[in-house]
Design an enzyme around this catalytic site. Sequence first.
Site, PDB file in Angstrom:
ATOM      1  N   ARG A 101     -51.867 -14.428  45.173  1.00 55.66           N
ATOM      2  CA  ARG A 101     -51.673 -13.091  45.761  1.00 55.66           C
ATOM      3  C   ARG A 101     -50.189 -12.781  45.926  1.00 55.66           C
ATOM      4  O   ARG A 101     -49.761 -12.218  46.932  1.00 55.66           O
ATOM      5  CB  ARG A 101     -52.392 -12.980  47.118  1.00 55.66           C
ATOM      6  CG  ARG A 101     -53.874 -13.252  47.077  1.00 55.66           C
ATOM      7  CD  ARG A 101     -54.637 -12.233  46.216  1.00 55.66           C
ATOM      8  NE  ARG A 101     -56.040 -12.599  46.180  1.00 55.66           N
ATOM      9  CZ  ARG A 101     -56.570 -13.432  45.273  1.00 55.66           C
ATOM     10  NH1 ARG A 101     -55.810 -13.951  44.337  1.00 55.66           N
ATOM     11  NH2 ARG A 101     -57.852 -13.718  45.297  1.00 55.66           N
ATOM     12  N   SER A 174     -59.564  -7.256  52.103  1.00 57.95           N
ATOM     13  CA  SER A 174     -59.432  -8.665  52.502  1.00 57.95           C
ATOM     14  C   SER A 174     -58.039  -8.858  53.089  1.00 57.95           C
ATOM     15  O   SER A 174     -57.046  -8.802  52.370  1.00 57.95           O
ATOM     16  CB  SER A 174     -59.638  -9.582  51.297  1.00 57.95           C
ATOM     17  OG  SER A 174     -60.959  -9.465  50.811  1.00 57.95           O
ATOM     18  N   GLU A 270     -52.611 -11.171  53.521  1.00 54.76           N
ATOM     19  CA  GLU A 270     -52.630 -10.819  52.108  1.00 54.76           C
ATOM     20  C   GLU A 270     -52.030  -9.437  51.866  1.00 54.76           C
ATOM     21  O   GLU A 270     -51.503  -9.154  50.805  1.00 54.76           O
ATOM     22  CB  GLU A 270     -54.074 -10.861  51.594  1.00 54.76           C
ATOM     23  CG  GLU A 270     -54.222 -10.593  50.105  1.00 54.76           C
ATOM     24  CD  GLU A 270     -55.648 -10.801  49.625  1.00 54.76           C
ATOM     25  OE1 GLU A 270     -56.104 -10.000  48.786  1.00 54.76           O
ATOM     26  OE2 GLU A 270     -56.320 -11.754  50.080  1.00 54.76           O
TER      27      GLU A 270
END
Length: 274
Positions: A101, A174, A270
């Site tokens: 990520r 998320s 994230e």
Amino acid sequence: GLIIHNKIKGIEKVEENKDSLTLRVGAGENWHEFVLHTLKIGLSGIENLSLIPGCVGAAPIQNIGAYGVEVKDFITKVEFYHIKEKEFDNRNKIECDFGYRDSIFKKSLKNKVIITHVYFKLNKKFKKIINYGALKELAQKKSAELKAKDISNFIIKIRNSKLPNPENIGNAGSFFKNPIVGSSKIERLAKDYPQISYFKVDNNKFKVSAGWLIENIGLKGYRKGDAGTYEKQALVIINHSNASGKELLLFSNFITEKVHNTYDIILEKEVNIY
């Protein structure tokens, strides 16, 4: 402030051989629609990334990933515009410094460039990746005759059942990365929590499900004011109605603290926060 919505469109073939086809794609193309387009023209590779919200230009910034696949595996080059220098430039796959990520666009080039086009090298011959989570169930049912479109449809079904539609429920997706821990740490966690969800990255690294960590301490569907976790997926932070950005951030910090106190694991966000 000023908001600029990138709507650069276009999908063009730039290179082809018997095994693969490379496409140059405008950053403003809808990601999911692009995935469906690749399936329609007989290509495979990014079907596991179906129904991820956003545009093509955002994909390399985050190095989006799902169900055992990361977009870096198929990106060959990213073109962008330097805001300060007022000039166009590009980086190849290695220069993009992709990580979990992560990419150069979240580090040294963060807030400095606007991505205009992304190059994808996709497979003509289907190579299925179905050894991750719920996809194992699909593999057992119809592994022999499985097609890329089947995987895409299955993932779309899973995501629709577990994740909130942003058109109906405001959410930040998320919110946390799945933490990566060493072998000694996972041994202790597995002893204390036999049901813990994790998988092996390499000989001494294991990726633990952040969603499981949050759910296991009773924070799935938890709410503080108008901020909360989604009732079907603990990893997703949602806005029930009028939570401010500050409230959502404070709520995420609350989750981070609870997870750290319970498992001695620090969750890394994230999302980008400005």
